[in-house]
Write a protein that holds these residues in place. Sequence first.
Motif, short mmCIF file in Angstrom:
data_model
loop_
_atom_site.label_atom_id
_atom_site.label_comp_id
_atom_site.label_asym_id
_atom_site.label_seq_id
_atom_site.Cartn_x
_atom_site.Cartn_y
_atom_site.Cartn_z
N TRP A 178 7.09 6.12 6.53
CA TRP A 178 7.01 5.03 5.58
C TRP A 178 8.39 4.51 5.23
CZ3 TRP A 178 2.42 3.10 3.43
CH2 TRP A 178 1.27 3.79 3.81
N SER A 193 0.85 -1.19 0.00
CA SER A 193 0.00 0.00 0.00
C SER A 193 0.88 1.23 0.00
CB SER A 193 -0.91 0.00 1.24
OG SER A 193 -1.77 -1.11 1.22
N SER A 194 0.64 2.12 -0.96
CA SER A 194 1.47 3.32 -1.10
C SER A 194 1.05 4.39 -0.11
CB SER A 194 1.35 3.88 -2.52
OG SER A 194 1.78 2.94 -3.47
N SER A 196 5.87 0.07 2.93
CA SER A 196 5.19 -0.34 4.16
C SER A 196 5.19 0.85 5.12
CB SER A 196 5.85 -1.55 4.82
OG SER A 196 7.20 -1.28 5.14
N GLN A 197 4.08 1.02 5.83
CA GLN A 197 4.02 2.10 6.81
C GLN A 197 4.73 1.65 8.08
OE1 GLN A 197 0.13 3.72 7.53
NE2 GLN A 197 0.91 5.37 8.83
#
Length: 200
Positions: A145, A109-110, A156-157
């Motif tokens: 991030w 997820s960006s 990845s956060q």
Amino acid sequence: AGTPPTPRAFHAGIYDPVRDRIIVFGGRDSLPHNDTWELSFSGSLTWRQLTPSGTAPSPRIDHATIYDPLRHRMIVFGGTDASGTPMNDVWALSLTGSPTWTELTPSGSSPAPRGAAAMVYDATRDRVVMFGGYDKLVNALSDAWSLTLYGTPAWSQLAASGTAPAPRLTPSSIYDAQRERFVFYGGTDLETYYSDVNEL
């Protein structure tokens, strides 16, 4: 010496230690640009416009950049386009031989599109680490991030412990290799200007 780029602000760049030069990309005067320039430190200071192959990133301001020493390239993330819309695309400019632009398509997820984030290269883990910036409503952000660069790049956060710094954009930042930490100073949420120093 040479022909310098037009006067501008909100650009970004890196130092290329292999060829002892600065690489500058984008920024704006009356309009955003997507041109690429080098300032050589070898001999007399000399400006030269680069003409990379490949499709260049769109014109932008407030983008973040790092130098990737393992692959000898500049990584460009996000920024804001001519309409004021933030982006979250990732680009690589190879600096070996003839410069070439390539858009990267990381998995995971960006992060939300943003401008004016702080970004460093974590050499120990071969990754980019990013903090803050502003979103499409020009709200300051405080998320962090990681973008791995080995294998297939992946976002990845980071779920960091401790108390997060206040949301902000345009902090100045460095990577402290000796202590393996991301250190940044100041910044603003467009109402408050900060003078604190934070480490991740």
